[in-house]
Design an enzyme around this catalytic site. Structure first.
Site, mmCIF file in Angstrom:
data_model
loop_
_atom_site.group_PDB
_atom_site.id
_atom_site.type_symbol
_atom_site.label_atom_id
_atom_site.label_comp_id
_atom_site.label_asym_id
_atom_site.label_seq_id
_atom_site.Cartn_x
_atom_site.Cartn_y
_atom_site.Cartn_z
ATOM 1 N N ASP A 147 0.872 -1.173 0.000
ATOM 2 C CA ASP A 147 0.000 0.000 0.000
ATOM 3 C C ASP A 147 0.910 1.225 0.000
ATOM 4 O OD1 ASP A 147 -1.626 2.122 0.554
ATOM 5 O OD2 ASP A 147 -2.709 1.152 2.191
ATOM 6 N N ASN A 191 2.510 5.677 -10.858
ATOM 7 C CA ASN A 191 1.301 5.569 -11.677
ATOM 8 C C ASN A 191 0.044 5.339 -10.849
ATOM 9 O OD1 ASN A 191 -0.381 4.718 -14.133
ATOM 10 N ND2 ASN A 191 -0.348 2.869 -12.876
ATOM 11 N N TYR A 222 -9.652 14.850 -7.296
ATOM 12 C CA TYR A 222 -8.766 14.253 -8.297
ATOM 13 C C TYR A 222 -7.953 15.339 -9.010
ATOM 14 C CZ TYR A 222 -7.508 11.003 -12.108
ATOM 15 O OH TYR A 222 -6.841 10.215 -13.006
#
Lengths: 422, 450
Positions: free
Chosen positions: B261, B288, B356
Site C-alpha cells: 500500500d 502511476n 482528483y
C-alpha cells in the site's frame, strides 16, 4: 546436513471454507496460483527451478501428476521437474523436507515445496461392486459378455461415495478419535475455546500489520483468509453445540478446523543460490523427525508428533526453553492442548522411549500469527503454509531464533521440523 | 456492453453513425516504427541541428516543396513527416517560411504522419519579438494538429540554446515514431545535457530497475510491459488486494511483484529494501498508482478528499523523499528518473473531480518544482497527463458519455494504455537527459485542458 538449506520466500492463496469462493477451483488451479504468486514475488518467471514437490490428500485419479501439471500451467519454465508426495495432513511439511534434504545432499541448489487441497472438489467414487462390474465389462471380448457384466448392476451399486475422512483401521473419523483423546487428557471446553479465539485474534492482528503482504497472493477475488473471524470471542464460541464426543462433548465447529480449500508453496535454496538470486534468507531448515503411533492399538491418533518432538530435541541437544516460537498445527484446539499436556507428562514421554518429559512452553510463543483454526486447513497445504510464515517470524526476531513445527496427520503419524533464523 | 453500444457498433449502426458524421476513427501507427513515406526536412535558416539529429537517427531526408504562388504545389507520393528546423526564426515576418513549407506538407502527409517543428523557446532574452514568435509557433502547432487528419499529429519541440543532436535524438525519435501516436498538438522543452548518445537504442533500459506503482492493471500494466520490452527489470507494485493480477503482470514481464500500500508510512523504505536486496539502485520510479472518488464538490466529504490526495499526490512525495536520500540502499540512482502521472482532468478541471484535479494538477506542479533541484544529480522529473484512455476504469463510464469523451480530441478516439506507457518509456530513456520538468499530455489533443 552438508549444505545449509534456507527458506527464502513463500506464497499461498488465502484459505477458504470448502464449498465457498473456491468451490469451482480444482487442486490444479489452486496449486498453479500458489506457484505463480511465489514466482512473481521471487522473480522466477521463466526460470527452470531445480525441482517442485507438491501433493494433495484428496486427489482425483487423473491428477496422478498434479504438481508437474501445475508447473506446466505456471510461469515456471516447462523444463522444471516435479513430483507428487503425500503424507496426509503433513504433506506440505514432508514436501519441504524432501526438497530440503535434496538441497542438503547437494542434489539441488534450490527447489519449491508445496501442498494443496480442495475439500470442495473432492473426488466422488463409484461403489466398489459397480467399479468391479465396469472393469469386467471393459475386459469383455464380446457384446454378450459385456451385457452379462452390466446385467449384474443393482440399484444399490449406483449411490456415489464421497471420500470419508475416517481411519480405515478403526472406522472412526478424525474428530471421533480426537474426542477420545480430549477426554483421556481431560481437556476442558473453555481451554479449547480460549485457544480458538486466540488463533483468530492473532491471525487478524498479523493481517492488520501487513505480515502477509509478502506471504499471500489473493485468488479469485479473495484477499484474506475467508474463515477468519476477527471479532470472535470465548463467549461466542461458548454458545456452539458439540460436534464430536456426543452431547456432552467439548469439541465444536468453532474449536475444530473446518474443511477448507487452499494451496501453499515455499522456496528453499542454498545460501549461495539465495545470494546469487538476490533473495533474503529468512531461516534455515535445521532438522526434522517423523513418528507414528499404534492408534489401532489404542494410542491417541493425533499425538504422534510428541515422540518426534522429543527425539528431535534430544538429537539437537535442545530443550523446550531453547525454542523461541512454536507452530503446533491446530487440527483441533484439543489436539494442541493434549500435545502440550503430553509434553509435560513424564510417564507418557517415557512410554515413547524418551528420557523424560519434554517440558512446558510459554503460551505466548505458540502460534503467534494464528494457526489452522483461524486460517483453515487444506490438508496438504498446511505444512507449506507454516514453514514460510514461521521462517519470516523468526527472521523478524533476529538471527539464531529457533522455531519448532509440529504437524499431526491421519494414520497416527506426525512430522516435526526445526528452523533457525539466519 | 449495453444494448445501445451493441447497436452502435453493429454494421447498420456504423453506417448510420458514419452518415451522422461519426466516421470510423483512424487506426494509429504505434510502436518503434517510423513513417512509411519520406521524411522532409525544412531548415528555415542556417541551423543544422535537426539535420544532424536525423542523420544520427539514421533517417534519410528530402528537401521540402515550398509554396510560393497561388497554386499550392504538391508532393508526388504522400510524405511521412515534415520536420521544420525553426531554431533560427526570430521575427514575425519569418513565420511566412513556416506557412510556405506547411501548406504543401499538410496536404500531402500520410496517415499517422508527423509534422514536427523544432524551435527556440521564448523568455531567454532574445527580445520581445522573438518571444512573441516562439509563442506564435505554439499557436501554429496547436492549429495544424487540429487540421491534420488520418491520425497524423503535430508536435513543437523547444530546443534550448546549446542543445546538441545527441540531446535532441530521443525526443525527435519518439515524436517521429509510432510511440507518440496519441501525443498531439503538444510542445515541450529539451535542454542541453551531457548526453553521450549517438544512436536511438532499441532497448535503452537494458538491465535497469524500473519501479511501477499501480502495475496490476490498465495503464500501469502497460507501463510495466513497455518498459520491460525496452529492457527494464520491472518491480511491479500494487496494493495487496490486487496481488493476483499483479503477479500475472510481474510474471509476464519477468519482473517481481511487490504487494504494497503506497500510502503506508514505510512504503518508500519497503520499495528501497526490495531493490537493495537485488544489490542495485532504481533507475526509474514511475508513480502511476491513482484512485478516483468522484463527487460534485457539494457532496465531497473529508474522507473522499483525503484518500484521493493522499494516494495520488502525498504518497509519491513521501516515497520520493526516501528514494532520493543517497544514503538509502536501493534508492534512486544518480541520472535516475522520476515520473508522475497527472491527468487532463487535473490540468483542465473536470466536473465531479475536485479532489482528483487537486491531486493530478498537483503532480504537474510537483515535477516542475522538483526538476531544477535534482538537475545536479542528473535526475530528471517529468509527468505525463493522460486524456481519455481506454481502460477498465473508463469502460465503466456510460456508453454515450464515453463515446463523447472518445471523440473530443483531434484523433477522434480514446488512447490506448500503451500510448501513455510509450511516452513514459521515452522520458525514462537515459538518452532523454535534457528533458526535465515537463508535463507531456497524452490526450490526442483533447479539446479541454491547457
Amino acid at each position: 546436513m552438508h549444505h545449509k538449506v534456507v527458506v527464502v520466500g513463500g506464497n499461498r492463496i488465502p484459505f477458504a471454507k470448502a464449498g465457498g469462493p473456491y468451490a469451482q477451483a480444482s487442486n490444479h488451479d489452486m496449486l498453479t496460483a500458489a506457484l505463480d504468486g511465489l514466482v512473481a514475488r521471487t522473480g522466477l518467471s521463466g526460470a527452470r527451478v531445480g525441482e517442485v514437490a507438491g501433493g494433495a490428500v484428496l486427489k482425483h485419479p487423473n491428477d496422478f501428476n498434479l504438481t508437474r501439471e501445475a508447473v506446466l500451467s505456471s510461469a515456471l519454465a516447462p523444463e522444471t521437474p516435479a513430483c507428487d508426495l503425500q503424507q496426509a495432513c503433513a504433506t506440505g511439511l514432508e514436501t519441504t523436507m524432501y526438497i530440503a534434504n535434496k538441497i542438503a545432499l547437494g542434489q539441488l541448489d534450490h527447489g519449491i515445496a508445496a501442498g494443496v487441497d480442495s475439500a470442495s472438489d473432492a473426488p466422488i467414487a463409484v461403489s466398489d461392486p459397480l467399479r468391479r462390474i465396469l472393469l469386467e465389462a471393459s475386459r469383455a471380448r464380446s457384446a454378450k459378455q459385456r451385457l452379462a457384466a452390466f446385467a449384474k448392476i443393482r440399484p444399490s451399486h449406483l449411490a456415489p461415495l464421497a471420500p470419508r475422512v475416517a481411519e480405515p483401521r478403526t472406522g472412526l473419523s478424525m474428530g471421533e478419535h480426537q474426542a477420545v483423546t480430549t477426554t483421556r487428557w481431560g481437556i476442558d471446553r473453555e481451554a479449547q475455546d480460549l485457544l480458538a479465539a486466540a488463533s483468530h485474534h492473532r491471525l487478524a492482528e498479523a493481517w492488520d500489520r501487513g505480515f502477509f503482504d509478502d506471504l499471500v497472493t489473493p485468488y479469485l477475488g479473495v484477499t484474506k483468509d475467508a474463515l477468519l473471524r476477527p471479532d470472535t470471542s470465548v463467549e461466542k464460541l461458548g454458545g456452539l453445540k458439540p460436534a464430536f464426543g456426543g452431547p456432552d462433548g467439548s469439541m465444536t465447529a468453532g474449536n475444530s478446523t473446518a474443511l477448507s480449500d487452499g494451496a501453499a508453496a515455499v522456496l528453499l535454496a542454498t545460501e549461495e543460490w539465495a545470494a546469487e538470486h538476490h533473495l533474503t534468507p529468512w531461516a534455515r531448515i535445521v532438522d526434522a523427525e517423523v513418528a507414528a503411533v499404534d492408534h489401532p492399538g489404542g494410542a491417541d491418533l493425533l499425538l504422534a508428533p510428541v515422540g518426534a518432538t522429543g527425539r528431535l530435541l534430544a538429537r539437537q541437544g535442545l530443550t523446550v526453553d531453547d525454542i523461541d516460537l512454536f507452530e503446533i498445527h491446530e487440527a483441533f484446539a484439543s489436539t494442541v492442548l493434549a500435545t502440550l499436556a503430553a509434553w509435560q507428562d513424564e510417564d507418557y514421554c517415557r512410554s515413547l522411549g524418551l528420557d523424560g518429559p519434554i517440558g512446558s512452553l510459554d503460551r505466548e510463543k505458540l502460534n503467534v500469527a494464528g494457526s489452522s483454526l483461524a486460517v483453515g486447513h487444506p490438508f496438504a497445504a498446511t505444512g507449506a503454509r507454516i514453514v514460510p510464515s514461521l521462517a519470516k517470524l523468526l527472521h523478524e526476531r533476529g538471527p539464531g531464533s529457533r522455531g519448532l513445527i509440529s504437524v499431526c496427520a491421519a494414520g497416527g503419524q506426525g512430522v516435526v521440523a526445526l528452523l533457525e533464523a539466519v | 456492453m449495453s444494448a445501445l453500444e451493441k447497436a452502435f457498433y453493429s454494421p447498420v449502426g456504423r453506417k448510420v453513425a458514419a452518415k451522422a458524421g461519426l466516421a470510423e476513427p483512424p487506426r494509429l501507427r504505434r510502436g518503434r516504427t517510423f513513417p512509411h513515406g519520406a521524411i522532409v526536412l525544412a531548415p528555415l535558416g542556417g541551423s543544422t541541428l535537426v539535420a544532424d539529429t536525423l542523420t544520427m537517427l539514421g533517417r534519410a531526408y528530402e528537401s521540402p516543396v515550398i509554396d510560393t504562388g497561388d497554386d499550392a504545389p504538391g508532393y508526388g507520393d504522400r510524405i511521412g513527416a515534415l520536420v521544420v528546423d525553426a531554431t533560427d526564426v526570430r521575427t514575425a515576418a519569418e513565420l511566412e517560411g513556416l506557412r510556405a513549407v506547411l501548406r504543401p506538407a499538410v496536404r500531402g502527409i500520410e496517415r499517422s504522419g508527423r509534422i514536427v517543428v523544432v524551435a527556440r523557446p521564448g523568455g531567454t532574452g532574445a527580445g520581445w519579438e522573438a518571444d512573441a514568435v516562439a509563442r506564435g509557433l505554439d499557436g501554429i502547432n496547436r492549429t495544424v494538429a487540429k487540421e491534420l487528419r488520418g491520425g497524423a499529429t503535430a508536435t513543437l519541440v523547444y530546443a534550448h540554446e546549446g542543445v546538441t543532436p545527441g540531446d535532441l535524438l530521443s525526443t525527435l525519435g519518439f515524436v517521429l515514431q509510432g510511440r507518440s501516436a496519441f501525443v498531439d498538438g503538444q510542445s515541450w522543452h529539451v535542454r542541453p545535457a551531457a548526453t553521450a548518445v549517438d544512436e536511438l537504442a532499441e532497448r535503452p533500459l537494458e538491465g535497469k530497475v524500473c519501479v511501477v506503482t499501480g502495475a496490476a492493471r490498465g495503464i500501469g500494466a502497460a507501463i510495466a510491459r513497455t518498459l520491460a520490452r525496452d529492457g527494464a527489470i520491472i518491480v511491479a507494485v500494487d496494493i495487496p488486494a490486487a496481488g493476483e493480477s499483479l503477479a500475472a503482470v510481474a510474471n509476464e514481464v519477468g519482473g517481481t511483484a511487490l504487494q504494497l500500500d503506497i500510502t503506508a508510512d514505510d512504503a518508500g523504505a519497503r520499495i528501497a529494501a526490495h531493490v537493495a536486496a537485488r544489490g542495485v539502485r532504481i533507475h526509474a520510479m514511475v508513480h502511476n498508482a491513482g484512485i478516483t472518488r468522484d463527487k460534485m464538490l457539494v457532496n465531497t466529504d473529508a474522507a473522499r478528499w483525503g484518500s484521493v490526495v493522499d494516494v495520488n499526490l502525498a504518497a509519491q512525495m513521501r516515497i520520493n523523499e526516501v528514494l532520493l536520500d543517497s544514503a538509502v540502499e536501493g534508492g534512486l540512482a544518480d541520472d535516475g528518473r522520476i515520473i508522475g502521472v497527472a491527468s487532463t482532468s487535473g490540468l483542465a478541471g473536470n466536473k465531479g473531480q475536485t479532489n482528483y484535479a487537486a491531486s493530478k494538477a498537483g503532480v504537474a506542479g510537483l515535477v516542475i518544482s522538483m526538476a531544477p533541484d535534482l538537475a545536479e544529480r542528473g535526475i530528471t522529473v517529468n509527468a505525463v497527463a493522460p486524456g481519455f484512455i481506454e481502460t477498465d476504469m473508463t469502460a465503466r463510464i456510460p456508453f454515450v458519455q464515453r463515446e463523447v469523451f472518445r471523440r473530443s480530441n483531434s484523433l477522434s478516439q480514446g488512447g490506448s494504455p500503451v500510448d501513455v506507457a510509450e511516452t513514459i518509456g521515452y522520458l525514462v530513456d537515459p538518452a532523454s537527459q535534457g528533458v526535465t520538468g515537463q508535463v507531456v499530455r497524452v490526450c490526442g489533443q483533447n479539446l479541454v485542458g491547457a
